[in-house]
Design a protein around this motif. Structure first.
Motif, short mmCIF file in Angstrom:
data_model
loop_
_atom_site.label_atom_id
_atom_site.label_comp_id
_atom_site.label_asym_id
_atom_site.label_seq_id
_atom_site.Cartn_x
_atom_site.Cartn_y
_atom_site.Cartn_z
N PHE A 231 46.77 -40.56 -42.45
CA PHE A 231 45.65 -39.73 -42.02
C PHE A 231 45.43 -39.89 -40.52
CE2 PHE A 231 44.06 -43.89 -43.23
CZ PHE A 231 43.25 -44.24 -42.16
N VAL A 232 44.73 -38.92 -39.95
CA VAL A 232 44.31 -39.02 -38.55
C VAL A 232 42.79 -39.00 -38.51
CG1 VAL A 232 46.36 -38.00 -37.50
CG2 VAL A 232 44.52 -36.51 -38.30
N ASP A 233 42.22 -39.48 -37.42
CA ASP A 233 40.77 -39.51 -37.28
C ASP A 233 40.18 -38.11 -37.30
OD1 ASP A 233 40.59 -42.24 -37.19
OD2 ASP A 233 40.59 -42.36 -35.00
N SER A 234 38.92 -38.03 -37.73
CA SER A 234 38.24 -36.74 -37.81
C SER A 234 38.20 -36.04 -36.46
CB SER A 234 36.81 -36.93 -38.33
OG SER A 234 36.83 -37.49 -39.62
N VAL A 235 38.03 -36.82 -35.41
CA VAL A 235 37.96 -36.26 -34.06
C VAL A 235 39.09 -36.84 -33.22
CG1 VAL A 235 36.57 -35.98 -31.99
CG2 VAL A 235 35.45 -36.03 -34.23
N LEU A 236 39.95 -35.96 -32.71
CA LEU A 236 41.04 -36.41 -31.86
C LEU A 236 40.60 -36.41 -30.40
CD1 LEU A 236 44.17 -34.55 -33.30
CD2 LEU A 236 43.50 -36.91 -33.66
N THR A 237 41.03 -37.40 -29.65
CA THR A 237 40.67 -37.50 -28.24
C THR A 237 41.68 -36.74 -27.38
OG1 THR A 237 39.71 -39.69 -28.61
CG2 THR A 237 40.22 -39.09 -26.34
N ILE A 238 41.19 -35.80 -26.59
CA ILE A 238 42.00 -35.08 -25.62
C ILE A 238 41.43 -35.40 -24.24
CG2 ILE A 238 42.82 -32.82 -24.82
CD1 ILE A 238 43.83 -33.47 -27.58
N GLN A 239 42.24 -36.01 -23.39
CA GLN A 239 41.73 -36.46 -22.09
C GLN A 239 41.92 -35.45 -20.97
OE1 GLN A 239 42.82 -40.46 -21.08
NE2 GLN A 239 42.38 -41.27 -23.11
N GLU B 195 45.18 -26.52 -18.95
CA GLU B 195 45.55 -25.92 -17.68
C GLU B 195 45.95 -26.99 -16.64
OE1 GLU B 195 42.88 -25.13 -19.47
OE2 GLU B 195 43.62 -23.17 -20.17
N SER B 196 45.17 -28.05 -16.58
CA SER B 196 45.46 -29.11 -15.61
C SER B 196 46.81 -29.76 -15.90
CB SER B 196 44.36 -30.18 -15.64
OG SER B 196 43.12 -29.64 -15.29
N LEU B 197 47.06 -30.06 -17.19
CA LEU B 197 48.30 -30.74 -17.56
C LEU B 197 49.50 -29.82 -17.35
CD1 LEU B 197 49.49 -33.35 -18.55
CD2 LEU B 197 49.03 -32.64 -20.91
N ILE B 198 49.35 -28.54 -17.66
CA ILE B 198 50.44 -27.59 -17.44
C ILE B 198 50.81 -27.52 -15.96
CG2 ILE B 198 50.96 -25.11 -17.42
CD1 ILE B 198 49.64 -24.95 -20.18
N ARG B 199 49.81 -27.49 -15.11
CA ARG B 199 50.07 -27.47 -13.66
C ARG B 199 50.75 -28.76 -13.22
NH1 ARG B 199 44.83 -25.27 -13.33
NH2 ARG B 199 44.00 -27.31 -12.70
N GLU B 200 50.26 -29.87 -13.78
CA GLU B 200 50.82 -31.18 -13.42
C GLU B 200 52.29 -31.27 -13.80
OE1 GLU B 200 50.21 -35.59 -15.27
OE2 GLU B 200 48.36 -34.57 -14.64
N LEU B 201 52.67 -30.65 -14.91
CA LEU B 201 54.05 -30.71 -15.39
C LEU B 201 54.94 -29.64 -14.76
CD1 LEU B 201 53.33 -31.31 -19.21
CD2 LEU B 201 54.11 -33.00 -17.53
N LYS C 259 59.54 -23.52 -22.44
CA LYS C 259 59.81 -24.90 -22.06
C LYS C 259 59.75 -25.76 -23.32
CE LYS C 259 59.80 -26.11 -18.11
NZ LYS C 259 60.86 -26.20 -17.07
N PHE C 260 60.74 -26.61 -23.49
CA PHE C 260 60.77 -27.52 -24.64
C PHE C 260 60.40 -28.91 -24.15
CE2 PHE C 260 62.47 -28.03 -29.03
CZ PHE C 260 62.33 -29.39 -29.14
N ILE C 261 59.32 -29.49 -24.71
CA ILE C 261 58.89 -30.83 -24.34
C ILE C 261 59.39 -31.84 -25.37
CG2 ILE C 261 56.90 -32.37 -24.06
CD1 ILE C 261 55.36 -30.08 -22.85
N ASN C 262 60.16 -32.80 -24.90
CA ASN C 262 60.62 -33.91 -25.74
C ASN C 262 59.76 -35.12 -25.37
OD1 ASN C 262 61.93 -36.01 -27.05
ND2 ASN C 262 63.98 -35.35 -26.49
N LEU C 263 58.75 -35.40 -26.18
CA LEU C 263 57.81 -36.48 -25.91
C LEU C 263 58.20 -37.73 -26.69
CD1 LEU C 263 55.09 -37.63 -24.84
CD2 LEU C 263 53.96 -36.51 -26.78
N GLY C 264 58.49 -38.82 -25.97
CA GLY C 264 58.82 -40.07 -26.64
C GLY C 264 59.91 -40.83 -25.92
N ASN D 156 48.25 -37.01 -27.64
CA ASN D 156 47.51 -35.83 -28.09
C ASN D 156 47.40 -34.78 -27.00
OD1 ASN D 156 47.13 -37.36 -30.37
ND2 ASN D 156 44.95 -37.73 -30.06
N ASP D 157 47.29 -35.23 -25.74
CA ASP D 157 47.19 -34.29 -24.62
C ASP D 157 48.39 -33.36 -24.57
OD1 ASP D 157 45.02 -35.86 -24.10
OD2 ASP D 157 45.53 -36.33 -22.04
N TYR D 158 49.57 -33.92 -24.85
CA TYR D 158 50.81 -33.13 -24.77
C TYR D 158 50.98 -32.25 -26.01
CZ TYR D 158 51.76 -36.11 -20.81
OH TYR D 158 51.66 -36.75 -19.60
N ILE D 159 50.71 -32.82 -27.19
CA ILE D 159 50.81 -32.02 -28.42
C ILE D 159 49.85 -30.84 -28.35
CG2 ILE D 159 50.53 -32.06 -30.93
CD1 ILE D 159 51.33 -35.03 -30.86
#
Length: 396
Positions: free
Chosen positions: A192-200, A204-210, A250-255, A289-292
């Motif tokens: 299971f995952v928590d009821s509320v997921l944290t997105i930091q 838009e900001s992360l897309i620009r950063e990447l 764009k394909f993101i390979n996270l890990g 979570n920010d990337y997903i």
């Protein structure tokens, strides 16, 4: 059980890394501590990791066993007092180390021992032999199980436990069919995952950063980089998608990390296949979570996966999910139209399914809503943790 009567639980985790099983274990212990005030919790970490301090904060006592150091440390909750027991310099077997640590822990007279992952099984055996109730939560399928223990060991010891929590129906069925586990001892409780997921960071900001273009569709995986997870197939899949569509993506390979052999090989493959501009590698980090959250389409490339936590995170974020048939718990989560299942390791079909979703935003939204609804209705964190707590209450 009387609220005033304190009960002692030993919780065993194979490690404290930033990966699915330890994260799930930590969330479970936080809830247990909050909702069951009459339990005191000690923690045994077979190996340490980034989440060590988080485990330490919620435990009365924490033990860390390091095979490679041939030592273990017993640290008090406030982390100020440290008692170290150094093993003798003579060659110690793994069993010698297990015996020494469990002999010490048996003096604490636990009411219950809870082992997380198959690796903890060997550590629970001394307690089971002393008639202390034991639970082992098993998340692994055959590849994971037999990467940890010889099949003969599992066949001999899978019954030497009071209860098994299987992380998916696929896990439970496999334990019975392949290792002769007692059906009556198995309780299927999904991750299971928590009821509320944290997105930091906002999208838009992360897309620009990447450096991702605003009109790029984003496809991605979030996974440890290994053969079982199918990450070796990512460059080939990206190549097929490129060959089949002119849509910008764009394909993101996270890990993993840039030093990981699997990541280095994938980067080499992407260069030789001429698709390096479509493939972005992001190191394993504390804010997955920010990337997903960026993904338009979430993929599971696993050859075998019990019930991956990142899949539930993607569902929580209403992402359409594609996985392979015969790959484990993803099948029971995505079946009946809740997601898309491609034939096992068929990259051509998977690429076709990805492109269908790329071309149709309404279809992406429909799948995202359906899997989110299923997660909320059938796999809620409140229901699943209550199932585990009820089992703990019953045995303790």
């Amino acid at each position: 059980m009387s609220p005033s009567k304190m009960k002692k639980i030993l919780f065993i985790s194979h490690e404290a890394s930033l990966s699915g099983a330890p994260i799930l274990a930590l969330n479970l212990l936080k809830r247990l501590k909050k909702e069951r005030e009459n339990y005191t919790i000690d923690v045994l970490l077979i190996r340490g990791g980034e989440l060590y301090e988080d485990f330490a904060k919620i435990s009365n006592n924490i033990v860390v066993a390091h095979y490679h150091l041939q030592s273990f440390s017993f640290l008090k909750r406030n982390l100020k007092r440290v008692e170290s027991v150094i093993f003798k310099k003579k060659a110690e077997t793994q069993q010698d180390k297990i015996d020494k640590i469990t002999t010490m822990l048996l003096l604490n007279n636990y009411d219950l021992v809870y082992g997380n992952t198959m690796e903890s099984l060997i550590w629970t055996l001394p307690f089971y032999k002393k008639n202390i109730p034991t639970i082992v939560a098993i998340h692994e399928l055959s590849f994971g199980i037999e990467s940890t223990y010889p099949k003969e060991f599992v066949l001999q010891n899978i019954s030497n436990v009071t209860k098994i929590i299987a992380g998916s129906k696929a896990v439970g069925d496999n334990l019975v069919a392949k290792y002769g586990a007692d059906v009556s001892k198995i309780n299927v409780v999904h991750s299971f995952v928590d009821s509320v997921l944290t997105i930091q960071k906002d999208k838009e900001s992360l897309i620009r950063e990447l450096g991702i273009k605003s009109d790029d569709l984003i496809i991605g995986i979030a996974s440890s980089q290994e053969l079982r997870k199918g990450t070796d197939m990512v460059p080939l899949l990206v190549q097929k998608i490129r060959q089949k569509t002119d849509l910008s993506f764009k394909f993101i390979n996270l890990g993993g990390t840039s030093k990981s052999p699997a990541v280095r090989c994938a980067k080499l493959d992407s260069e030789k296949l001429g698709i390096e501009n479509n493939l972005l590698f992001i190191d394993h980090n504390k804010t997955p979570n920010d990337y997903i959250n960026l993904f338009d389409i979430f993929l599971l490339m696993s050859r075998e996966d019990p019930f991956p936590l990142v899949m539930l995170t993607a569902a929580k974020l209403k992402k359409p999910i594609i996985a392979f048939e015969k790959s484990g718990g993803a099948v029971e989560f995505l079946e009946n139209g809740h997601g898309i299942l491609a034939p096992y390791l068929d990259l051509d079909v998977m690429a076709d399914e990805v492109i269908k979703l790329m071309k149709d935003s309404n279809l992406r939204e429909t799948y995202g809503k359906k899997i989110h609804q299923r997660l909320e209705e059938e796999f809620s964190d409140e229901k699943l943790t209550l199932d585990i707590f009820n089992l703990i209450d019953e045995l303790a």
